[in-house]
Each structure stands twice: as structure tokens, then as C-alpha cells.
Design a protein around this motif. Structure first.
Motif: not given
Length: 262
Positions: A102-104, A208-209, A215-216, A234-236
Motif C-alpha cells: 500500500n502507498f500513501q 528505510f527501516d 525495508e523501504l 506499508d504492508n509490503l
């Protein structure tokens, strides 16, 4: 002349020149900090002695470290630390064959949109915007198309003229293909800011985390006019491949969210 003489009537006052080497200074107020005193000057009797404080000497590396620790905000990485971070980011992208999530999106006018995105390396990416946003963005490996389902239009651009070229290459090497503006770390977030070496105006910042594995998290694109677009993800999910046809642009665009409003 003295203050008492100055307050009398019109009295003739004879000024006597000061004796040689005598100090003609006003006493300093109690507890006041005085300026530095010359070698021949006589300090005021009621002024407390001032002890000169000399800071300890530090080598250049220690001074830099102290300054970084004292400052608030991200820590810039330099030298080998920066090189190691860039290698880690390269390995992350080169290890991704397919990715979705998902993207925002928040644009420069603070307008927000959301939806779902898909990546198939090399060269392919797709953004499906949820209503009321009428857009869909698709890159097929050669061109990037912006579809507007409300206007029934499709605009295409060479993917090599977009920042995605750096991330969708068959072999991602940011040190080779981009100008690294800066790399920084803030707690568990690693960020890199890039400019395209091929002269594309603007820059992109990737975050990135960086916990147990990279993780992007988000990217921010700044264009030639200084306008920014921020995208958080998120929810990658990795490894869920789509066909190449999924990344082909339609002549008459339609939305996968059709029937959901908008």
C-alpha cells in the motif's frame, strides 16, 4: 571633575592633571563581569577575580563525534560508514525481484492520495490510485505512462528521464548511476538523498527501516521547481509476481477500483 563639584553653583574649579601612572577608572559594580584587563591596568578593588576557563583540547575526530552526539536529528554518515550504507541499499534493491504494498502520497499542496503499488524488476512499476484520484501510473521497462481515467488521456515519458530509473535498473548501483547528496541515520531509520548523474533536475530521498533487515519505508521526490511529493509505503509483500502484461498501459485507461466510488 567630581560629581559634588558639578552640582554646586557657578564655582571656578581648578582641574589638576592626574599624577603619572595613576588609574582614572570608575569602580566596577559589585559582581559585574569586567572586560579583559591589560597588563598595566589596575583592577577595581571590589571586583572579584575572574578565573579563566580553558576548554580541554580534543582531536578533530573527537570534536566531530561530540558535535554529532550533542545535536538533535539525523546523524550524517561519512567515509566508510557512508560507503557501507550505500552498499547495503544497493543489495536491498538488487535482492528484490517483485514487491507490492500500500502507498500513501502527499503532494506539495498537502493533498493526500492512497492506493496500491507493484514492482517487477527490472524496469516495471505500477501505482493504482484509489478514488477520487483518477490516476494510474505504469512503467513497462521503457516508458512511464500517466493515465487519467476521468479525462481518458495517457501521457508517456521515457523511464530513463524519471527517478525510478535508478531503482528499477537490472543492476542497481547508486554510487555509479547517481550523485549521492548525503546519507544519514536517525535511530532505526537510514536515509539517502540522490541526484541523477544524467542531469535530471531535482532529487529523491529514500528512507528505510534498518532494524534486523533493511525495508523501504518512504521516498520524497523534489522536482526542479522545488515542489515535493512524499510517498510512504506499508504492508509490503515480496515474491508475489505479476505478469508483464499487468505493467502495460491502456489506450483508454480504467481503474482497478471501478465500482468503489469516484
Amino acid at each position: 571633575m567630581s560629581l559634588a563639584n558639578a552640582q554646586g553653583s557657578s564655582t571656578t574649579v581648578t582641574k589638576t592633571p592626574p599624577a603619572p601612572q595613576a588609574a582614572a577608572s570608575q569602580p566596577a559594580p559589585q559582581g559585574a563581569l569586567r572586560p579583559s584587563i591589560g597588563q598595566d591596568a589596575i583592577p577595581a578593588e571590589d571586583a572579584a577575580p575572574v578565573e579563566e576557563i580553558v576548554p580541554p583540547k580534543m582531536d578533530e575526530g573527537a570534536s566531530w563525534q561530540v558535535a554529532v552526539e550533542a545535536s538533535k536529528g539525523p546523524t550524517p554518515l561519512i567515509g566508510q560508514q557512508q560507503a557501507d550504507a550505500v552498499d547495503k541499499i544497493n543489495a536491498y534493491f538488487n535482492g528484490v525481484t517483485s514487491l507490492e504494498g500500500n502507498f500513501q502520497q502527499t503532494d506539495s499542496s498537502n493533498k493526500r492520495s492512497n492506493g496500491r503499488f507493484y514492482v517487477l524488476r527490472p524496469g516495471k512499476i505500477r501505482f493504482d490510485y484509489a478514488p477520487p484520484n483518477p490516476l494510474r501510473i505504469i512503467a513497462d521497462g521503457h516508458s512511464l505512462a500517466i493515465e487519467d481515467k476521468s479525462l481518458k488521456t495517457v501521457e508517456k515519458y521515457p523511464i530513463k528521464s524519471t527517478p525510478f530509473r535508478l531503482l528499477l535498473a537490472k543492476n542497481v548501483d547508486l554510487g555509479r548511476d547517481a550523485k549521492i547528496v548525503g546519507v544519514e541515520r536517525d535511530n532505526n531509520v537510514l536515509a539517502i538523498t540522490l541526484e541523477d548523474r544524467k542531469g535530471t533536475a531535482g532529487h529523491i530521498k529514500l528512507s528505510f527501516d534498518s532494524g534486523s533487515q533493511l525495508e523501504l519505508r518512504e521516498w520524497t521526490i523534489t522536482d526542479a521547481q522545488g515542489l515535493t511529493t512524499r510517498v510512504t509505503v506499508d504492508n509490503l509483500v515480496r515474491g508475489r509476481k505479476k505478469s508483464s502484461r499487468f505493467f502495460k498501459s491502456d489506450d483508454v485507461p480504467s481503474s482497478p477500483f471501478q465500482g468503489m466510488g469516484g
